[in-house]
Every structure is written in structure tokens, then in C-alpha cells.
Design a protein around this motif. Structure first.
Motif, PDB file in Angstrom:
ATOM      1  N   VAL A 219       0.876  -1.171   0.000  1.00 55.14           N
ATOM      2  CA  VAL A 219       0.000   0.000   0.000  1.00 55.14           C
ATOM      3  C   VAL A 219       0.909   1.216   0.000  1.00 55.14           C
ATOM      4  O   VAL A 219       1.534   1.533   1.016  1.00 55.14           O
ATOM      5  N   ALA A 220       1.015   1.881  -1.137  1.00 53.43           N
ATOM      6  CA  ALA A 220       1.869   3.059  -1.255  1.00 53.43           C
ATOM      7  C   ALA A 220       1.001   4.309  -1.354  1.00 53.43           C
ATOM      8  O   ALA A 220      -0.226   4.243  -1.288  1.00 53.43           O
ATOM      9  N   LEU A 231      -6.082  -6.605  -0.634  1.00 49.03           N
ATOM     10  CA  LEU A 231      -5.560  -6.767   0.723  1.00 49.03           C
ATOM     11  C   LEU A 231      -5.684  -8.208   1.204  1.00 49.03           C
ATOM     12  O   LEU A 231      -4.817  -8.707   1.917  1.00 49.03           O
ATOM     13  N   LEU A 232      -6.764  -8.866   0.815  1.00 52.08           N
ATOM     14  CA  LEU A 232      -6.994 -10.248   1.255  1.00 52.08           C
ATOM     15  C   LEU A 232      -6.190 -11.261   0.444  1.00 52.08           C
ATOM     16  O   LEU A 232      -6.024 -12.400   0.880  1.00 52.08           O
ATOM     17  N   ALA A 233      -5.699 -10.841  -0.714  1.00 52.06           N
ATOM     18  CA  ALA A 233      -5.039 -11.790  -1.621  1.00 52.06           C
ATOM     19  C   ALA A 233      -3.639 -12.180  -1.177  1.00 52.06           C
ATOM     20  O   ALA A 233      -3.140 -13.247  -1.546  1.00 52.06           O
ATOM     21  N   GLY A 234      -2.966 -11.315  -0.396  1.00 49.04           N
ATOM     22  CA  GLY A 234      -1.587 -11.599  -0.018  1.00 49.04           C
ATOM     23  C   GLY A 234      -1.458 -12.183   1.375  1.00 49.04           C
ATOM     24  O   GLY A 234      -2.432 -12.294   2.124  1.00 49.04           O
ATOM     25  N   ALA A 235      -0.229 -12.532   1.718  1.00 49.57           N
ATOM     26  CA  ALA A 235       0.055 -13.088   3.046  1.00 49.57           C
ATOM     27  C   ALA A 235       0.339 -11.992   4.053  1.00 49.57           C
ATOM     28  O   ALA A 235       0.244 -12.213   5.263  1.00 49.57           O
ATOM     29  N   ALA A 236       0.707 -10.804   3.579  1.00 45.03           N
ATOM     30  CA  ALA A 236       1.019  -9.677   4.459  1.00 45.03           C
ATOM     31  C   ALA A 236       0.818  -8.393   3.675  1.00 45.03           C
ATOM     32  O   ALA A 236       0.736  -8.398   2.438  1.00 45.03           O
ATOM     33  N   ILE A 237       0.749  -7.268   4.400  1.00 46.29           N
ATOM     34  CA  ILE A 237       0.537  -5.955   3.779  1.00 46.29           C
ATOM     35  C   ILE A 237       1.680  -5.045   4.178  1.00 46.29           C
ATOM     36  O   ILE A 237       2.018  -4.947   5.357  1.00 46.29           O
ATOM     37  N   GLU A 238       2.261  -4.380   3.183  1.00 45.28           N
ATOM     38  CA  GLU A 238       3.369  -3.458   3.449  1.00 45.28           C
ATOM     39  C   GLU A 238       2.946  -2.026   3.116  1.00 45.28           C
ATOM     40  O   GLU A 238       2.530  -1.745   1.996  1.00 45.28           O
ATOM     41  N   LEU A 296      -5.923  -1.355   8.229  1.00 40.76           N
ATOM     42  CA  LEU A 296      -5.575  -2.514   7.399  1.00 40.76           C
ATOM     43  C   LEU A 296      -5.746  -3.816   8.173  1.00 40.76           C
ATOM     44  O   LEU A 296      -6.203  -4.827   7.627  1.00 40.76           O
ATOM     45  N   LYS A 297      -5.387  -3.812   9.453  1.00 42.53           N
ATOM     46  CA  LYS A 297      -5.584  -5.013  10.273  1.00 42.53           C
ATOM     47  C   LYS A 297      -7.072  -5.315  10.447  1.00 42.53           C
ATOM     48  O   LYS A 297      -7.492  -6.477  10.383  1.00 42.53           O
ATOM     49  N   GLU A 298      -7.847  -4.271  10.656  1.00 45.68           N
ATOM     50  CA  GLU A 298      -9.287  -4.457  10.827  1.00 45.68           C
ATOM     51  C   GLU A 298      -9.909  -5.004   9.544  1.00 45.68           C
ATOM     52  O   GLU A 298     -10.757  -5.907   9.576  1.00 45.68           O
ATOM     53  N   ALA A 299      -9.467  -4.481   8.400  1.00 45.59           N
ATOM     54  CA  ALA A 299     -10.015  -4.907   7.110  1.00 45.59           C
ATOM     55  C   ALA A 299      -9.706  -6.369   6.814  1.00 45.59           C
ATOM     56  O   ALA A 299     -10.452  -7.037   6.095  1.00 45.59           O
ATOM     57  N   THR A 300      -8.595  -6.866   7.355  1.00 50.68           N
ATOM     58  CA  THR A 300      -8.186  -8.252   7.093  1.00 50.68           C
ATOM     59  C   THR A 300      -8.359  -9.137   8.330  1.00 50.68           C
ATOM     60  O   THR A 300      -7.737 -10.189   8.434  1.00 50.68           O
ATOM     61  N   ASP A 301      -9.201  -8.696   9.261  1.00 46.89           N
ATOM     62  CA  ASP A 301      -9.573  -9.480  10.442  1.00 46.89           C
ATOM     63  C   ASP A 301      -8.358  -9.880  11.267  1.00 46.89           C
ATOM     64  O   ASP A 301      -8.313 -10.969  11.837  1.00 46.89           O
ATOM     65  N   TYR A 302      -7.356  -9.029  11.298  1.00 40.13           N
ATOM     66  CA  TYR A 302      -6.152  -9.234  12.115  1.00 40.13           C
ATOM     67  C   TYR A 302      -5.448 -10.559  11.797  1.00 40.13           C
ATOM     68  O   TYR A 302      -4.790 -11.146  12.647  1.00 40.13           O
ATOM     69  N   GLN A 303      -5.568 -10.990  10.529  1.00 42.54           N
ATOM     70  CA  GLN A 303      -4.964 -12.264  10.120  1.00 42.54           C
ATOM     71  C   GLN A 303      -3.642 -12.086   9.375  1.00 42.54           C
ATOM     72  O   GLN A 303      -2.983 -13.072   9.056  1.00 42.54           O
ATOM     73  N   LYS A 304      -3.276 -10.835   9.092  1.00 42.98           N
ATOM     74  CA  LYS A 304      -2.074 -10.612   8.289  1.00 42.98           C
ATOM     75  C   LYS A 304      -1.154  -9.609   8.971  1.00 42.98           C
ATOM     76  O   LYS A 304      -1.611  -8.565   9.440  1.00 42.98           O
ATOM     77  N   PRO A 305       0.150  -9.896   9.033  1.00 42.24           N
ATOM     78  CA  PRO A 305       1.078  -8.907   9.598  1.00 42.24           C
ATOM     79  C   PRO A 305       1.173  -7.687   8.693  1.00 42.24           C
ATOM     80  O   PRO A 305       1.027  -7.786   7.472  1.00 42.24           O
ATOM     81  N   VAL A 306       1.412  -6.544   9.299  1.00 39.92           N
ATOM     82  CA  VAL A 306       1.554  -5.293   8.560  1.00 39.92           C
ATOM     83  C   VAL A 306       3.003  -4.810   8.666  1.00 39.92           C
ATOM     84  O   VAL A 306       3.546  -4.673   9.777  1.00 39.92           O
TER      85      VAL A 306
END
Length: 500
Positions: A219-220, A231-238, A296-306
Motif C-alpha cells: 500500500v503506497a 488486501l486479502l489476496a496476499g500473506a502480508a501488507i506493506e 488494514l488489520k481491521e479490514a483483514t480481520d487481524y490475520q495478516k502482519p503489517v
């Protein structure tokens, strides 16, 4: 008509006895350095158009070509070097900002090369990695202060972690700045190696989403391609705040690179320039950053590290302390030698600091504040080999990003003309005729071979230190010694001099 003062940077020498005028060099050079004269039926070269990418040399069947640096010299002057004079000539001709691809190439000290690794001898014997297990597996993410274990089982849920088979990931390179085939090669190799690759700020191509378990989505500031599915497609969000090649500067993908596929992936109109502003216009404080992290954590249900990616700058230790407290799981530090598709030359060469200093300063600061376990550190910016990785981890990194090394493994010859879109090796281009030169399967095999070799070398170095797990090396600066460094440099790095 006024004369242009610039002379060719390289000279193409053609052996006329070997050359059969087959025109392969003409077809291979996207910069038009070679052409065929129909009347004379000979191939000729235009030195001024050569970027020294080696494509013609590699594919010449008769080995008839040699490219040399132009020996033309200016009057010797320590201040007004030929480089300084030529850059003034260029800007006097064009009135434009000087651009350059890849990372800083000025002869600043390379501190990795001034750091030596310790080795075990008698009282702490070395370990043979061929006969004893060596662990390179790494987990990136926030760790709890204490673990509750009962009957050998973990009794609590850990925050989301990225599991890597080795402490290496492919850094952010967007679809648009590099070709689809290059993106696919990185994704395929990451999947096979059990590591991660990063989409960069160019969105996530629909055909690559099958590699999502091994993908970090970025996310730039331009938010290109970002929606909930992305956001849901990856393993993590940067969250990309900055990068080492151009700290404090935004990005620009020229409209000629925005074809139908790039347009659809980035969610922007066909043929329009993709401009990333320097700042995120919703982030002007650590509190704003915290809000985006938790959104971003809320959008991905806290399942992915940021992750939060920042450039290595002079006050980076304090910045990273704030980022850790803002709720990020992983901090990425990108040093001033980091590569890029296009950077203003003055920014690339004069802004930012070496990642070695930045990494050591951040690790020391977080440890002194008692929050090092709350964050993982990833460093990037010209990691060239397995020894650089080992040194980075001993300085405090959990893992490293590689970008330029990966591109070189795929065929990049570092001609630094990425921003032209004419990459002869099919990497930094959206020209379909050029892009198809890169076979993603072949390129991914080379990437796998490279990192397999590095993994074996890392095991050998760990064994030599008497360490059997990469976890035991993290931040262990007693395993490092400096050579050719002054006391101030040694103090910042937190290591002793060779012989101590």
C-alpha cells in the motif's frame, strides 16, 4: 545549428573479419545502436546510442563485437570531473532532471566489506552442516513478551507471522516498472523456495494471485490497485513510506508503460502517468500511521502482519521506535544503495545513509527501550551475497530484502537505463516484444539456484561460528569484527575492531 557537447560514453568495436552482417545485433538492440545499410549490405553502429547492456555481445554468433568505455578525457581537474561536466552538458541540452535506474553507484564505503565474521576453533567447536541439522527458518512478526506453554504445547495464539524457509525475501518491484514475466518469475521462485515476494505499488495481477500465500501486497501513497480483494489476496501488507534510492520522493510510471494489463492491475486509465505523491496524504504523524495500520488489520480481520517500509535516514532510530509503538509488526529499512526503476540522480547520490548504520542504530534503540521483541526488522539496499545476509542478521536484522541481486540473476546487466522502458533483457519494460525475451520459468530457476547456493553458504558460515540456528545469530554482534573503520563507525555499528 548549435553543436551538442556530449560525446558517446561507450565505443562499439566491430571485427569486420568476423562479422557476417547477420543483423542479430540489430534485432537485439532496442536502443538502436546497430543498423543495417541496405545499399552497402553491412551492419554499422552508432556509439552514441549504446548503453553497454551487453545484449549484442552475448547474442553475436561470431563474437565480433567489443564495447569499451570511451577513453576521451577532459583536462584533469579534481573538482570539475568528467562526470560533473557531462551532467551539466546534459541538463543544458534538455532542461530536465537527470534520471537513473538501479542504486547509488558512487564510491562511498561499502560497510559490509569492512565487517568480518568470527569463527569457532577449540573451546567452542564449529559445526559440520553436512552432518548436523542447521536451521535457517525465520518467523517475521510481533512476538509476545512471554509464552505460555503447557505439556509442551503453546497455550496462546501468536500474532500473525510470516514463515520463511530462509531469511531472504524478494523486495518490492511493481508490475509496470518490471514486466509481467519478471513478476511471475519472482512469484514462482518465492513459492518454490518457501519465502515471499512483494508486488510493489503496482497492484496484484489477477494471474499471479494463485501465488498469494507467498506474496506481500504493498500500500503506497498512490494506492494503485488497492481494494479489499487486493488486501486479502496476499500473506502480508506493506505500507510503503519511502525507499532507499529516493527518500522523501514519490514515484512516476510514464503513461507509455501503462498498457491494458498495467491499467487494469493499477486501476488507472489506459496510457496515463501513474504519479505517487511523496507523502501519504492521510499520514502526517505517527498517530496517522497507527490509524492506517489498524485500518488494514481491521479490514483483514487481524490475520495478516503489517509491514512499514522506510528509507534509511539520519534519525531512523527514533522513527522506528515510533513505528513499533504504532502497532506495525515488521519494519523494513531500505538503505541508500537500494535499486529502483527511476530516481532523480541528485536524490539517489546525495540523500539517505548506509543501511548497515541504520540497521545497527535501530536494533540498539529498540533493545534499549525494551521493545525489540515487538517488531521484526528487515533490511534492504544492495544485499549482494550470503555473507551480506549473515552480517545483516548479526547486526540485528530478522531477514533481508533482495532486489538488484534478483534482477541480475534473471539477466540484468546493470546498464541503469530502466526508466527508458527499453530493457533489452525483458525485465524493466512493458514492450511486449522485449518482455517475451525473459522466460519466467528459466528466470525462476536461476533465482532458485541463486538462493539455494546462498542458503548452503549461510549454513557453512553458521557452522563455522558454532551456531546451528539463524535465530541464535540475530543481533549477536560479538560474532562480527570491523576492519578499516574508525572508532566512531565501530561505535555506531556496535562491533569491535579486528584483533580485539
Amino acid at each position: 545549428m548549435s553543436a551538442a557537447y556530449l560525446t558517446p560514453e561507450y565505443i562499439i568495436e566491430r571485427n569486420k573479419e568476423r562479422c557476417t552482417n547477420c543483423q542479430i545485433c540489430v534485432k537485439q538492440c532496442s536502443f538502436g545502436a546497430h543498423s543495417f545499410l541496405k545499399e552497402e549490405k553491412i551492419v554499422v553502429s552508432d556509439d552514441a546510442k549504446c548503453v553497454n547492456c551487453h545484449r549484442c555481445i552475448v547474442y553475436c554468433p561470431k563474437r565480433a563485437l567489443v564495447i569499451k568505455k570511451n577513453p576521451l578525457e577532459f583536462r584533469e581537474n579534481a573538482n570539475w570531473t568528467d562526470k560533473a561536466i557531462k551532467e551539466i552538458y546534459k541538463q543544458a541540452e534538455t532542461g530536465g532532471i537527470l534520471l537513473c535506474g538501479m542504486g547509488n553507484d558512487r564510491p562511498y564505503p561499502i560497510y559490509w566489506d569492512h565487517i568480518l565474521i568470527n569463527a569457532s576453533q577449540v573451546t567452542n567447536p564449529s559445526i559440520d552442516p553436512l552432518r548436523e541439522p542447521m536451521e535457517l527458518k525465520t518467523f517475521l512478526g510481533r512476538k509476545p513478551d512471554k509464552l505460555k506453554i503447557q505439556n509442551g504445547k503453546l497455550m496462546e495464539d501468536l500474532p500473525p507471522q510470516l514463515e520463511l524457509e530462509m531469511p531472504v525475501m524478494f523486495s518490492a518491484m511493481s508490475f509496470g516498472s518490471i514486466s509481467y514475466n519478471a513478476c511471475e518469475a519472482l512469484a514462482m521462485a518465492a513459492t518454490q523456495l518457501g519465502i515471499m515476494y512483494n508486488t510493489g505499488e503496482g497492484g496484484f495481477h489477477k494471474n499471479l494471485r494463485k501465488y498469494g500465500k507467498n506474496t506481500i501486497v504493498q500500500v503506497a501513497s498512490g494506492r494503485f490497485g488497492v481494494d479489499i480483494d487486493y488486501l486479502l489476496a496476499g500473506a502480508a501488507i506493506e505500507i510503503k513510506i519511502g525507499q532507499g534510492a529516493k527518500p522523501g520522493i514519490g514515484g512516476h510510471l510514464p503513461g507509455e508503460k501503462v498498457g491494458p494489463e498495467v491499467s487494469a492491475t493499477r486501476m488507472i486509465p489506459l496510457g496515463t502517468d501513474a504519479l505517487s505523491p511523496a507523502p501519504h496524504h492521510d499520514i502526517y504523524s505517527i498517530e496517522d500511521l497507527r490509524q492506517l495500520i489498524y485500518s488494514l488489520k481491521e479490514a483483514t480481520d487481524y490475520q495478516k502482519p503489517v509491514l512499514v517500509k522506510i528509507a534509511a535516514v539520519h534519525n531512523i532510530a527514533a522513527i522506528c521506535s515510533g513505528i513499533a509503538r504504532a502497532g506495525a509488526d515488521i519494519i523494513v529499512i531500505d538503505g541508500f544503495r537500494g535499486g529502483t526503476g527511476a530516481a532523480p540522480l541528485r536524490i539517489r547520490d546525495n540523500v539517505g545513509i548506509p543501511v548497515e548504520f541504520a540497521l545497527a542504530a535501530v536494533d540498539s534503540r529498540l533493545r534499549s527501550e525494551g521493545i525489540r521483541n515487538q517488531i521484526s526488522l528487515v533490511c534492504g539496499g544492495s544485499i549482494r551475497n550470503s555473507a551480506d545476509i549473515i552480517k545483516a542478521i548479526a547486526l540485528g536484522a530478522d531477514a533481508v530484502y533482495i532486489g538488484s541481486s534478483a534482477l541480475i540473476a534473471m539477466g540484468c546487466h546493470m546498464c541503469q537505463m530502466c526508466y527508458t522502458g527499453k530493457c533489452n533483457w525483458g525485465i524493466a519494460t512493458q514492450n511486449p516484444d522485449l518482455a517475451k525475451r525473459l522466460n519466467p520459468k528459466v528466470a525462476s530457476t536461476k533465482l532458485v539456484n541463486l538462493l539455494t547456493a546462498w542458503a548452503n553458504e549461510m549454513k557453512e558460515m553458521l557452522g563455522g561460528m558454532g551456531i546451528n540456528a539463524i535465530e541464535s545469530l540475530r543481533g549477536n554482534r560479538l560474532m562480527l569484527r570491523g576492519i578499516g573503520l574508525n572508532d566512531r563507525e565501530l561505535n555506531i555499528l556496535g562491533i569491535k575492531a579486528a584483533g580485539e
